[in-house]
Scaffold this active site. Structure first.
Site, short mmCIF file in Angstrom:
data_model
loop_
_atom_site.label_atom_id
_atom_site.label_comp_id
_atom_site.label_asym_id
_atom_site.label_seq_id
_atom_site.Cartn_x
_atom_site.Cartn_y
_atom_site.Cartn_z
N GLU A 262 7.21 -36.73 29.60
CA GLU A 262 7.89 -35.66 30.34
C GLU A 262 9.35 -36.04 30.62
OE1 GLU A 262 3.74 -34.36 32.53
OE2 GLU A 262 5.43 -35.01 33.74
N VAL B 75 9.05 -30.84 36.02
CA VAL B 75 8.21 -30.77 34.84
C VAL B 75 6.80 -31.17 35.25
CG1 VAL B 75 10.08 -31.12 33.22
CG2 VAL B 75 8.90 -33.10 34.12
N CYS B 76 5.85 -30.40 34.79
CA CYS B 76 4.44 -30.66 35.05
C CYS B 76 4.18 -30.79 36.56
CB CYS B 76 4.01 -31.92 34.29
SG CYS B 76 2.23 -32.19 34.19
N THR B 77 3.52 -31.85 36.97
CA THR B 77 3.13 -32.01 38.37
C THR B 77 4.28 -32.44 39.27
OG1 THR B 77 2.34 -34.21 37.75
CG2 THR B 77 0.70 -32.46 37.93
N ALA C 19 5.07 -26.29 32.82
CA ALA C 19 3.67 -26.66 32.71
C ALA C 19 3.54 -28.12 32.29
CB ALA C 19 2.98 -25.73 31.72
#
Length: 320
Positions: free
Chosen positions: A18, A109-111, A162
């Site tokens: 990421e 980004v992401c979590t 995501a």
């Protein structure tokens, strides 16, 4: 031309891919810009300490998070398995909140969305995250409208993406915002990736990401998958499940967050996307196989979920 200062926040157990999806995309944009570097990227960690990524590799921090000062162009918070600890680390969250005030735009980004939410930066906004953690984020931060479907979401100056490689999609979109789609398209060609998956293209299939505990709802989702070209009205599904339409709607909302009609539309749109990518079937045939009454109905539903018409989607994503 002054470089755009981009700070990427990392922490212990962050996801390396990421981080590199962001840095490599921006570095490639710098290489392709005729007027010199456009982005100056810095990896910030608490105390500028090295952080061990979830892959086992270690990244050396380039700047101490607590010592950084704005103005910044873009602040990006990475995700990873350590996101819960990062979101619970008050000093880290406070510095993210402070730097956000000194940044033109903020992204996760992401979590990494967990850290933005803990800093109050997602309150009252629509956001996405990795589908596996979407319900956890929504439950923990009820003031955030969490949508687990899109690849990335822009809500004002705050963007979220995501899981994992969607960081690349988001960063390409930021490059397109800054320098136009032609440069972003060239960057994607150098990186040998798509330009550009629409932001609200579904991350994963509704039938794989949703795994409701309720056996009846699971049975209905399986039936939908196996009968896309059949009668999938709420009444028909309720009769298949042996319950009333009202009860089925209540169960679907409770266990998936969506109505039966929404689940059917999304499942059909995803099946159509797969056929558009993998076959040369005419759009009218794709519409029929996926249970749409006409190509126009397919187009309307496809735009709802993918923000692009079927013909354009196929032109970008068709696999040889």
């Amino acid at each position: 031309m002054d470089a755009r200062r981009v700070v990427i926040v990392a922490y212990e157990d962050a996801e390396l891919l990421e981080i590199s999806s962001v840095t490599s995309t921006l570095a490639t944009a710098n290489d392709l810009l005729p007027d010199g570097p456009a982005y100056e990227t810095t990896l910030a960690t608490p105390g500028a300490a090295p952080v061990r990524c979830s892959s086992g590799l270690t990244l050396q921090g380039q700047a101490a998070l607590e010592e950084l000062r704005g103005p910044l162009d873009t602040l990006v918070v990475s995700g990873g398995w350590g996101h819960r600890r990062a979101a619970a680390h008050a000093p880290l969250v406070a510095h993210v909140r402070r730097l956000a005030r000194e940044s033109r735009r903020v992204a996760s980004v992401c979590t990494g969305s967990s850290v933005l939410a803990a800093a109050g930066l997602l309150e009252g906004r629509r956001a996405t995250t990795h589908w596996h953690f979407a319900r956890e984020l929504a439950d923990r931060y009820p003031g955030v409208t969490v949508d687990p479907a899109p690849i990335f979401v822009h809500d004002g100056p705050v963007s979220t993406s995501a899981g994992v490689t969607s960081a690349l999609d988001l960063t390409l979109d930021l490059v397109a915002q800054d320098h136009g789609p032609a440069l972003a398209r060239l960057v994607s060609r150098v990186l040998v990736t798509y330009f550009q998956r629409p932001g609200n293209q579904a991350q994963m299939s509704v039938l794989t990401t949703l795994d409701p505990e309720n056996l009846l709802v699971r049975k209905v989702l399986t039936y939908v998958r196996d009968h896309l070209d059949g009668d999938l009205s709420t009444g028909a599904l309720a009769r298949t499940a042996g319950v009333s339409s009202r009860h089925l709607r209540r169960l679907c909302l409770a266990h998936t967050g969506h109505t039966p009609a929404h689940l059917v539309r999304r499942a059909r749109a995803e099946a159509a996307a797969d056929l558009l990518e993998s076959t040369a079937l005419p759009v009218t045939r794709v519409a029929a196989l996926c249970g749409f009454g006409s190509a126009e109905t397919l187009r309307q539903v496809f735009v709802e979920f993918y923000a692009t018409p079927p013909s354009r989607f196929r032109a970008v994503h068709r696999r040889p």
